[in-house]
Design a protein around this motif. Structure first.
Motif, PDB file in Angstrom:
ATOM      1  N   GLU A  46       0.984  -1.337   0.031  1.00 57.15           N
ATOM      2  CA  GLU A  46      -0.092  -0.019   0.088  1.00 57.15           C
ATOM      3  C   GLU A  46       0.848   1.245  -0.063  1.00 57.15           C
ATOM      4  O   GLU A  46       1.898   1.584   0.942  1.00 57.15           O
ATOM      5  CB  GLU A  46      -1.015  -0.101   0.985  1.00 57.15           C
ATOM      6  CG  GLU A  46      -1.975  -0.943   1.265  1.00 57.15           C
ATOM      7  CD  GLU A  46      -2.878  -0.983   2.306  1.00 57.15           C
ATOM      8  OE1 GLU A  46      -3.034   0.095   2.822  1.00 57.15           O
ATOM      9  OE2 GLU A  46      -3.629  -2.016   2.569  1.00 57.15           O
ATOM     10  N   TYR A 159      -6.725 -10.864  -6.180  1.00 51.33           N
ATOM     11  CA  TYR A 159      -6.519  -9.733  -5.039  1.00 51.33           C
ATOM     12  C   TYR A 159      -7.736  -8.888  -4.928  1.00 51.33           C
ATOM     13  O   TYR A 159      -8.270  -8.901  -3.802  1.00 51.33           O
ATOM     14  CB  TYR A 159      -5.259  -9.401  -5.168  1.00 51.33           C
ATOM     15  CG  TYR A 159      -4.958  -8.716  -3.812  1.00 51.33           C
ATOM     16  CD1 TYR A 159      -4.484  -9.254  -2.466  1.00 51.33           C
ATOM     17  CD2 TYR A 159      -5.395  -7.171  -3.655  1.00 51.33           C
ATOM     18  CE1 TYR A 159      -4.064  -8.586  -1.387  1.00 51.33           C
ATOM     19  CE2 TYR A 159      -4.881  -6.443  -2.599  1.00 51.33           C
ATOM     20  CZ  TYR A 159      -4.381  -7.228  -1.403  1.00 51.33           C
ATOM     21  OH  TYR A 159      -4.022  -6.366  -0.214  1.00 51.33           O
ATOM     22  N   LEU A 160      -7.859  -8.275  -6.010  1.00 50.53           N
ATOM     23  CA  LEU A 160      -8.972  -7.011  -5.577  1.00 50.53           C
ATOM     24  C   LEU A 160     -10.206  -7.712  -5.523  1.00 50.53           C
ATOM     25  O   LEU A 160     -11.283  -7.134  -4.835  1.00 50.53           O
ATOM     26  CB  LEU A 160      -8.840  -6.196  -6.991  1.00 50.53           C
ATOM     27  CG  LEU A 160      -7.527  -5.593  -7.168  1.00 50.53           C
ATOM     28  CD1 LEU A 160      -7.661  -4.886  -8.606  1.00 50.53           C
ATOM     29  CD2 LEU A 160      -7.341  -4.495  -6.358  1.00 50.53           C
ATOM     30  N   ALA A 162     -11.198 -10.662  -3.959  1.00 54.32           N
ATOM     31  CA  ALA A 162     -11.183 -11.110  -2.900  1.00 54.32           C
ATOM     32  C   ALA A 162     -11.230  -9.946  -1.743  1.00 54.32           C
ATOM     33  O   ALA A 162     -11.899 -10.136  -0.405  1.00 54.32           O
ATOM     34  CB  ALA A 162      -9.873 -11.889  -2.451  1.00 54.32           C
ATOM     35  N   LYS A 163     -10.567  -9.026  -1.979  1.00 58.04           N
ATOM     36  CA  LYS A 163     -10.740  -7.706  -0.954  1.00 58.04           C
ATOM     37  C   LYS A 163     -11.833  -6.933  -1.355  1.00 58.04           C
ATOM     38  O   LYS A 163     -12.144  -5.982  -0.443  1.00 58.04           O
ATOM     39  CB  LYS A 163      -9.304  -7.093  -0.847  1.00 58.04           C
ATOM     40  CG  LYS A 163      -8.483  -7.918  -0.642  1.00 58.04           C
ATOM     41  CD  LYS A 163      -7.911  -8.107   1.019  1.00 58.04           C
ATOM     42  CE  LYS A 163      -6.659  -8.585   1.191  1.00 58.04           C
ATOM     43  NZ  LYS A 163      -6.228  -8.818   2.622  1.00 58.04           N
ATOM     44  N   ASN A 164     -12.548  -7.204  -2.271  1.00 62.50           N
ATOM     45  CA  ASN A 164     -13.681  -6.166  -2.764  1.00 62.50           C
ATOM     46  C   ASN A 164     -13.256  -4.761  -2.944  1.00 62.50           C
ATOM     47  O   ASN A 164     -13.669  -3.928  -2.575  1.00 62.50           O
ATOM     48  CB  ASN A 164     -14.813  -6.644  -1.710  1.00 62.50           C
ATOM     49  CG  ASN A 164     -16.171  -6.236  -2.352  1.00 62.50           C
ATOM     50  OD1 ASN A 164     -16.251  -6.034  -3.239  1.00 62.50           O
ATOM     51  ND2 ASN A 164     -16.892  -5.874  -1.566  1.00 62.50           N
ATOM     52  N   ILE A 165     -12.128  -4.842  -3.620  1.00 65.66           N
ATOM     53  CA  ILE A 165     -11.462  -3.326  -3.959  1.00 65.66           C
ATOM     54  C   ILE A 165     -11.805  -2.947  -5.110  1.00 65.66           C
ATOM     55  O   ILE A 165     -11.704  -3.760  -6.207  1.00 65.66           O
ATOM     56  CB  ILE A 165      -9.942  -3.372  -3.701  1.00 65.66           C
ATOM     57  CG1 ILE A 165      -9.652  -3.835  -2.325  1.00 65.66           C
ATOM     58  CG2 ILE A 165      -9.550  -1.933  -4.010  1.00 65.66           C
ATOM     59  CD1 ILE A 165      -8.207  -3.983  -2.151  1.00 65.66           C
TER      60      ILE A 165
END
Length: 196
Positions: A46, A159-160, A162-165
């Motif tokens: 990040e 990844y996005l 899975a993280k709901n981003i």
């Protein structure tokens, strides 16, 4: 080479370059990255991208010719920077502004140091000054041949999800290594995606 995940509408044009720093300290570092370097390819960093003045060149390519087209764009940017006396101040970048099954449109960028006094040089018609993307971002490290970059984009997508981003429409690649050989196993690329 396969397309990265489908991207919606093209990005907005680059904003004008910010005013120069009042005091330049030392020489610009042509190997500086936007947000340092990730230590581990499996880590997602990040980071906060700091806007930099860039010399940019727009282009488009099919997926088959993508690597060569990007490599040629960076050579052209370096030649224009040298011609105009702009010092290179970071690693080359590509903002993917639109993708389709056939190919992609991109903005190739080379961070440069604005000369003291802030007067931008007179550029050839295909080139313009702008600012690199800025703000919070997620950094993924691709450390493998360019031919395998699809697997990195698949990891990013997973990844996005899975993280709901939800992220902005354009991906940004930063080339830590030179783009000389698409099969170079030691190629390092930072891929940045910015949350909305």
């Amino acid at each position: 080479m396969q397309p990265p995940p489908t991207l919606p509408a093209p990005a907005q044009p680059l904003p004008p370059a910010p005013p120069p720093q009042q005091q330049q300290t030392g020489l610009p570092d042509p190997n500086a990255t936007l947000a340092g370097k990730g230590a581990d390819p499996s880590d997602v960093g990040e980071v906060v991208l700091v806007p930099k003045p860039v010399l940019s060149l727009s282009g488009q390519a099919t997926w088959d010719q993508g690597f060569q087209k990007l490599s040629e764009s960076f050579k052209a940017l370096r030649a224009e920077a040298q011609r105009t006396g702009l010092a290179v101040a970071g690693r080359p970048l590509t903002l993917f502004v639109e993708t389709s099954d056939e190919g992609f449109r991109f903005e190739a960028m080379l961070p440069v140091a604005i000369p003291p006094g802030g007067q931008a040089p007179s550029l050839s018609p295909d080139f313009k000054m702008g600012t690199s993307p800025a703000g919070p971002a997620l950094r993924f490290l691709h450390q493998a041949p360019y031919d395998d970059i699809d697997s990195t984009y698949e990891t990013i997508t997973a990844y996005l999800e899975a993280k709901n981003i939800v992220v902005k429409d354009a991906f940004l690649e930063e080339y830590i290594s030179e783009l000389n050989d698409p099969s170079d196993p030691n190629l390092e690329i930072n891929v940045y995606t910015q949350p909305r």
